[in-house]
Design a protein around this motif. Structure first.
Motif, mmCIF file in Angstrom:
data_model
loop_
_atom_site.group_PDB
_atom_site.id
_atom_site.type_symbol
_atom_site.label_atom_id
_atom_site.label_comp_id
_atom_site.label_asym_id
_atom_site.label_seq_id
_atom_site.Cartn_x
_atom_site.Cartn_y
_atom_site.Cartn_z
ATOM 1 N N LYS A 36 68.085 -19.329 16.329
ATOM 2 C CA LYS A 36 67.268 -20.445 16.815
ATOM 3 C C LYS A 36 65.930 -19.942 17.365
ATOM 4 O O LYS A 36 64.881 -20.533 17.097
ATOM 5 N N ILE A 37 65.955 -18.841 18.091
ATOM 6 C CA ILE A 37 64.721 -18.262 18.643
ATOM 7 C C ILE A 37 63.794 -17.837 17.508
ATOM 8 O O ILE A 37 62.582 -18.090 17.562
ATOM 9 N N MET A 41 59.998 -19.359 16.839
ATOM 10 C CA MET A 41 58.800 -18.509 16.748
ATOM 11 C C MET A 41 58.121 -18.666 15.394
ATOM 12 O O MET A 41 56.892 -18.638 15.316
ATOM 13 N N ASP A 42 58.911 -18.878 14.347
ATOM 14 C CA ASP A 42 58.347 -19.110 13.017
ATOM 15 C C ASP A 42 57.600 -20.440 12.993
ATOM 16 O O ASP A 42 56.463 -20.519 12.526
ATOM 17 N N GLU A 43 58.229 -21.472 13.525
ATOM 18 C CA GLU A 43 57.617 -22.807 13.574
ATOM 19 C C GLU A 43 56.328 -22.807 14.389
ATOM 20 O O GLU A 43 55.335 -23.431 14.008
ATOM 21 N N LYS A 44 56.328 -22.098 15.513
ATOM 22 C CA LYS A 44 55.159 -22.045 16.400
ATOM 23 C C LYS A 44 54.139 -20.998 15.968
ATOM 24 O O LYS A 44 53.113 -20.830 16.614
ATOM 25 N N LYS A 45 54.445 -20.286 14.886
ATOM 26 C CA LYS A 45 53.546 -19.285 14.299
ATOM 27 C C LYS A 45 53.150 -18.182 15.292
ATOM 28 O O LYS A 45 51.988 -17.815 15.417
ATOM 29 N N ARG A 49 53.736 -9.176 15.838
ATOM 30 C CA ARG A 49 53.937 -8.170 16.898
ATOM 31 C C ARG A 49 54.602 -8.798 18.133
ATOM 32 O O ARG A 49 55.508 -8.225 18.726
ATOM 33 N N GLU A 50 54.149 -9.990 18.499
ATOM 34 C CA GLU A 50 54.728 -10.696 19.648
ATOM 35 C C GLU A 50 56.164 -11.118 19.344
ATOM 36 O O GLU A 50 57.037 -11.040 20.201
ATOM 37 N N ILE A 54 59.478 -10.251 21.580
ATOM 38 C CA ILE A 54 60.291 -11.341 22.122
ATOM 39 C C ILE A 54 61.724 -11.243 21.613
ATOM 40 O O ILE A 54 62.678 -11.340 22.397
ATOM 41 N N LEU A 55 61.888 -11.030 20.330
ATOM 42 C CA LEU A 55 63.230 -10.949 19.757
ATOM 43 C C LEU A 55 63.993 -9.753 20.326
ATOM 44 O O LEU A 55 65.174 -9.863 20.663
ATOM 45 N N ASN A 56 63.318 -8.613 20.473
ATOM 46 C CA ASN A 56 63.955 -7.428 21.047
ATOM 47 C C ASN A 56 64.454 -7.724 22.457
ATOM 48 O O ASN A 56 65.580 -7.368 22.825
#
Length: 178
Positions: A36-37, A41-45, A49-50, A54-56
């Protein structure tokens, strides 16, 4: 005044919240949260690098909830219980992770955060290498790399607070700003 989980949760979810979850944290749930995260992040572009940072950090936090969360005292049907909130903030994002923790583990955990927060980049990297080569693990399987990694990846100190609950647990809140 006693701690109220639902009130705390409501106070930390706002119009700036991109994602939130509270409940049991098992292996299937961990995978769903991370998927979901990534979708958000894909939807919000979010820049690549960010997104990686964030995922890490999400992986570290959700693993912490899974491995170190205690039972929710009001409903013992959950093996481990946690909350995670993903907010946008000025010049970045913050991830709030919260779970119940036994009183005897609280001081060890917060002392470790304080210690790693006090380090500069060079010392933090040296500690990372030392812990990485050390074969010592806690009884829950952790070696301390998660906290170090979150500070290194976010470039910020970790913030935490705890609230006394009924019984022998505290509610520990960990915030990472990226």
């Amino acid at each position: 005044m006693s701690f109220n989980l639902n009130q705390w949760f409501a106070e930390n979810v706002s119009e700036n919240t991109l994602f939130y979850y509270k409940g049991s944290v098992g292996t299937e749930r961990v995978t769903k949260i991370l998927e979901k995260i990534e979708a958000i992040m894909d939807e919000k572009k979010f820049p690549l690098r960010e997104r990686k940072k964030i995922l890490n950090i999400f992986i570290e936090l959700v693993q912490n909830l899974y491995h170190h969360g205690e039972r929710f005292e009001i409903d013992n049907t959950f093996k481990s219980y946690g909350c995670i909130i993903f907010n946008t903030v000025d010049h970045g994002v913050e991830i709030i992770s919260a779970n119940f923790i036994k009183i005897e583990r609280l001081k060890v955990f917060t002392d470790y955060i304080d210690h790693t927060n006090s380090m500069g980049t060079k010392d933090l990297n040296a500690l990372y290498r030392k812990v990485l080569s050390n074969k010592h693990f806690s009884d829950k399987g952790g070696g301390g790399l998660g906290i170090i990694n979150m500070i290194r990846k976010s470039g910020n100190k970790l913030k935490y607070c705890s609230k006394r609950t009924e019984g022998d647990n505290f509610f520990l809140v960990l915030t990472v700003k990226i």
